[in-house]
Scaffold this motif. Structure first.
Motif, PDB file in Angstrom:
ATOM      1  N   PHE A   1       0.521  -5.336   4.518  1.00  9.39           N
ATOM      2  CA  PHE A   1      -0.895  -5.421   4.865  1.00  9.39           C
ATOM      3  C   PHE A   1      -1.562  -4.318   5.588  1.00  9.39           C
ATOM      4  CE2 PHE A   1       1.014  -9.454   4.614  1.00  9.39           C
ATOM      5  CZ  PHE A   1       0.023 -10.492   4.421  1.00  9.39           C
ATOM      6  N   MET A   2      -2.922  -4.222   5.660  1.00  6.74           N
ATOM      7  CA  MET A   2      -3.499  -3.212   6.460  1.00  6.74           C
ATOM      8  C   MET A   2      -4.316  -4.060   7.497  1.00  6.74           C
ATOM      9  SD  MET A   2      -6.835  -2.300   4.388  1.00  6.74           S
ATOM     10  CE  MET A   2      -7.514  -0.981   5.621  1.00  6.74           C
ATOM     11  N   ARG A   3      -4.320  -3.381   8.673  1.00 10.93           N
ATOM     12  CA  ARG A   3      -5.319  -3.964   9.709  1.00 10.93           C
ATOM     13  C   ARG A   3      -6.450  -3.079   9.786  1.00 10.93           C
ATOM     14  NH1 ARG A   3      -1.626  -4.533  14.742  1.00 10.93           N
ATOM     15  NH2 ARG A   3      -1.210  -6.763  13.504  1.00 10.93           N
TER      16      ARG A   3
ATOM     17  N   GLY B   1      -4.216   2.969  -2.135  1.00 18.79           N
ATOM     18  CA  GLY B   1      -3.630   3.198  -3.575  1.00 18.79           C
ATOM     19  C   GLY B   1      -2.231   1.902  -3.245  1.00 18.79           C
ATOM     20  N   VAL B   2      -2.025   1.286  -4.355  1.00 15.63           N
ATOM     21  CA  VAL B   2      -1.038   0.201  -4.370  1.00 15.63           C
ATOM     22  C   VAL B   2       0.222   0.646  -5.195  1.00 15.63           C
ATOM     23  CG1 VAL B   2      -0.708  -2.012  -4.719  1.00 15.63           C
ATOM     24  CG2 VAL B   2      -3.123  -1.466  -4.157  1.00 15.63           C
ATOM     25  N   ASP B   3       1.369   0.429  -4.693  1.00  9.66           N
ATOM     26  CA  ASP B   3       2.593   0.523  -5.347  1.00  9.66           C
ATOM     27  C   ASP B   3       2.611   0.230  -6.857  1.00  9.66           C
ATOM     28  OD1 ASP B   3       2.856  -1.899  -5.028  1.00  9.66           O
ATOM     29  OD2 ASP B   3       5.115  -1.797  -4.018  1.00  9.66           O
ATOM     30  N   ASN B   4       1.673  -0.432  -7.533  1.00 12.75           N
ATOM     31  CA  ASN B   4       1.707  -0.691  -8.867  1.00 12.75           C
ATOM     32  C   ASN B   4       0.835   0.171  -9.523  1.00 12.75           C
ATOM     33  OD1 ASN B   4      -0.855  -1.346  -8.286  1.00 12.75           O
ATOM     34  ND2 ASN B   4      -0.776  -3.515  -8.678  1.00 12.75           N
ATOM     35  N   GLY B   5       0.343   1.177  -8.967  1.00 10.39           N
ATOM     36  CA  GLY B   5      -0.363   2.429  -9.536  1.00 10.39           C
ATOM     37  C   GLY B   5      -1.756   2.155  -9.276  1.00 10.39           C
ATOM     38  N   TYR B   6      -2.238   1.096  -8.878  1.00 10.73           N
ATOM     39  CA  TYR B   6      -3.746   0.824  -8.712  1.00 10.73           C
ATOM     40  C   TYR B   6      -4.293   1.476  -7.609  1.00 10.73           C
ATOM     41  CZ  TYR B   6      -8.219  -1.340  -8.317  1.00 10.73           C
ATOM     42  OH  TYR B   6      -9.714  -1.546  -7.984  1.00 10.73           O
TER      43      TYR B   6
ATOM     44  N   PHE C   1      -5.711  -7.672   5.734  1.00 12.81           N
ATOM     45  CA  PHE C   1      -5.618  -7.856   4.255  1.00 12.81           C
ATOM     46  C   PHE C   1      -4.424  -7.451   3.780  1.00 12.81           C
ATOM     47  CE2 PHE C   1      -9.886  -6.253   6.089  1.00 12.81           C
ATOM     48  CZ  PHE C   1     -10.711  -7.431   5.567  1.00 12.81           C
ATOM     49  N   SER C   2      -4.049  -8.349   2.743  1.00 12.31           N
ATOM     50  CA  SER C   2      -2.585  -7.968   2.211  1.00 12.31           C
ATOM     51  C   SER C   2      -3.090  -7.077   0.868  1.00 12.31           C
ATOM     52  CB  SER C   2      -1.917  -9.408   1.641  1.00 12.31           C
ATOM     53  OG  SER C   2      -2.558  -9.836   0.638  1.00 12.31           O
ATOM     54  N   ALA C   3      -2.003  -6.221   0.733  1.00 12.95           N
ATOM     55  CA  ALA C   3      -2.425  -5.414  -0.637  1.00 12.95           C
ATOM     56  C   ALA C   3      -2.349  -6.207  -1.808  1.00 12.95           C
ATOM     57  CB  ALA C   3      -1.177  -4.293  -0.849  1.00 12.95           C
TER      58      ALA C   3
ATOM     59  N   PHE D   1       0.910  -1.189  -0.026  1.00 11.52           N
ATOM     60  CA  PHE D   1       0.104   0.043   0.046  1.00 11.52           C
ATOM     61  C   PHE D   1       1.051   1.229   0.163  1.00 11.52           C
ATOM     62  CE2 PHE D   1      -2.734  -3.146   2.110  1.00 11.52           C
ATOM     63  CZ  PHE D   1      -3.738  -3.147   1.680  1.00 11.52           C
ATOM     64  N   VAL D   2       0.612   2.314  -0.715  1.00 14.57           N
ATOM     65  CA  VAL D   2       1.215   3.588  -0.937  1.00 14.57           C
ATOM     66  C   VAL D   2       0.442   4.540   0.056  1.00 14.57           C
ATOM     67  CG1 VAL D   2       2.899   3.072  -2.397  1.00 14.57           C
ATOM     68  CG2 VAL D   2       0.552   4.045  -3.118  1.00 14.57           C
ATOM     69  N   SER D   3      -1.014   4.437  -0.186  1.00 17.02           N
ATOM     70  CA  SER D   3      -1.745   5.312   0.487  1.00 17.02           C
ATOM     71  C   SER D   3      -3.234   4.661   1.035  1.00 17.02           C
ATOM     72  CB  SER D   3      -2.485   6.518  -0.509  1.00 17.02           C
ATOM     73  OG  SER D   3      -3.238   5.972  -1.620  1.00 17.02           O
ATOM     74  N   LEU D   4      -3.748   5.126   1.981  1.00 18.06           N
ATOM     75  CA  LEU D   4      -4.951   4.584   2.711  1.00 18.06           C
ATOM     76  C   LEU D   4      -5.647   6.007   3.434  1.00 18.06           C
ATOM     77  CD1 LEU D   4      -6.615   2.299   3.763  1.00 18.06           C
ATOM     78  CD2 LEU D   4      -4.793   2.010   5.860  1.00 18.06           C
ATOM     79  N   THR D   5      -6.852   6.245   2.599  1.00 18.06           N
ATOM     80  CA  THR D   5      -7.876   7.192   3.460  1.00 18.06           C
ATOM     81  C   THR D   5      -9.072   6.811   3.645  1.00 18.06           C
ATOM     82  OG1 THR D   5      -8.260   7.997   1.141  1.00 18.06           O
ATOM     83  CG2 THR D   5      -6.481   9.307   2.262  1.00 18.06           C
TER      84      THR D   5
END
Ligand code: OGA
Ligand code: NM2
Ligand code: ZN
Ligand code: ZN
Length: 391
Positions: free
Chosen positions: A76-78, A21-26, A89-91, A6-10
């Motif tokens: 991952f995010m918790r 946001g995921v580091d592959n651009g998605y 959850f894994s990115a 993950f590169v961003s989470l709002t």
């Protein structure tokens, strides 16, 4: 390929979703309720069965998480829920669950390839032994059946059991009122026109089933030692598209008016099969669904207003005229050891009458596999061969 992070989470509590946001651009939006429903903890998800053990009855569709954090370097995010329950959850996994744009299943919704007479002497072929030994080849064959709907398997043993061997690489043979493997030869008191030496017009097998068998295997053990016994094949999808373009009124009838099919008699079982469906079926989203046609098993009774009978016959006649256009036909006389394999609800098949100089000298063995299991095998093979991941 590295695992996504993950590169961003709002959060957006009014829309009740996370924007991630995921580091592959998605960048995607993931509704809170969906995350709660798809918690992968051992309480909510049973890992050995790959199945959800939580229930929607216990779910609050308006749930709003208390807090969230990225862990494991953003891999991952918790999420922490109001009742204290935690989900991780894994990115990588979230990246594969994309709403709306989740693409069609690559296996069961392929780009269909229409064909006509150009397949004469050009039907894709596969070697029996290689199919049994080589998963890559097995996948290729199933893929050809999915996209083109026809292939010839060559060099099978000239004895019974080859259809079953091939079917068991995929799943198993479908048992029907004619048994699991059936013997196509000229018999006394034949239970089916197929079991005579009479010509069979272009047809799909078992039209009187609602759950029509998906894939047909017809293994030539002995070809007629006299004349005839040649097969015809036609791409029903190609026929349907031609009728749609050239005969819109007939097309309308053929896609909407049910035709009654039935089969009565005694074979593997004593049976009285009947069902009704349109000859041409597309899904609501206009994807090809199936073709059902077989003159031998069209019922005498017709569930339609008597005033429409002649019109219906005219439409069926048009279906036949288009189907038998020489440019649509592919002819192939099986040689002993060949197995014709085809999509039974797409590719219509027939055979010319034949003569033999000794009774029973033409012998085909047949069997069916269903598409659900064939698609399942294809997905499993993809996981093994191409590293496809389970959702
Ligand atoms: C059948 C059939 C073809 C053949 O048995 O349903 O289509 O070549 N047979 O005998
Ligand atoms: N057999 C070969 O649908 C049909 O009745 C065609 C099917 C008897 C299983 C023939
Ligand atoms: Zn959980
Ligand atoms: Zn048939």
């Amino acid at each position: 390929m590295t695992t996504p992070s993950f590169v961003s989470l709002t959060r957006d509590d009014s829309a009740r979703w996370y924007r991630m946001g995921v580091d592959n651009g998605y960048e995607g939006r993931y509704p809170y309720v969906w995350l709660r429903d798809n918690c992968r903890c051992s309480q909510c998800y049973h890992s050995s069965s790959w199945q959800r053990s939580s229930k929607v009855g216990d779910l609050d569709p308006d749930v709003i998480p208390s807090s969230e954090e990225l862990i494991d370097d953003g891999r991952f995010m918790r999420v922490i829920w109001p009742d204290g329950h935690r989900s991780e959850f894994s990115a990588d996994w979230l990246n594969r669950q994309r709403f709306s744009e989740s693409e069609k299943d690559v296996v069961s919704s392929p780009e269909l390839q229409r064909w006509g007479g150009e397949l004469n002497r050009n039907i894709p072929t596969f070697a029996f032994k290689k199919l049994l030994q080589d998963d890559q080849e097995l996948y290729k064959w199933l893929n050809v059946l999915t996209t083109k709907g026809i292939a010839i398997v060559q060099d099978a043993p000239q004895e019974k059991g080859a259809c079953q061997q091939l079917a068991e690489k995929v799943a198993y043979l479908k048992t029907t009122i004619y048994g699991d493997q059936f013997q196509v030869s000229s018999k006394h008191d034949a239970s089916n026109l197929a079991y005579t030496n009479i010509a069979l017009g272009l047809h799909t097998d078992l039209p009187y089933y609602n759950y029509t068998p998906g894939i047909q295997l017809l293994h030539c053990i002995v070809q007629a030692n006299g004349t005839g016994g040649e097969n015809q094949f036609v791409d029903g999808l190609n026929v349907a598209e031609q009728i749609r373009r050239e005969f819109p009124d007939a097309y309308k009838l053929l896609t909407t008016q049910n035709v009654n099919f039935r089969d009565v008699g005694e074979d593997f079982q004593t049976y009285h099969m009947q069902t009704s469906k349109p000859i041409i079926e597309f899904t609501k989203s206009d994807d090809f669904d199936r073709i059902t046609y077989n003159d031998t098993a069209r019922a005498p009774y017709m569930t339609l207003p008597v005033e429409k009978v002649t019109e219906m016959y005219n439409a069926i006649k048009i279906f036949n005229q288009v189907m038998y256009r020489p440019e649509n036909l592919v002819l192939h006389r099986l040689v002993a050891g060949e197995i014709a394999t085809f999509h039974n609800s797409r590719v219509l098949h027939g055979r010319s009458a034949f003569t033999v100089t000794k009774v029973g000298s033409r012998h085909l063995e047949g069997g069916y596999i269903d598409w659900d299991e064939a698609y399942s095998r294809m997905r499993v093979l993809r996981e093994k061969l191409f590293g496809d991941k389970r959702l």
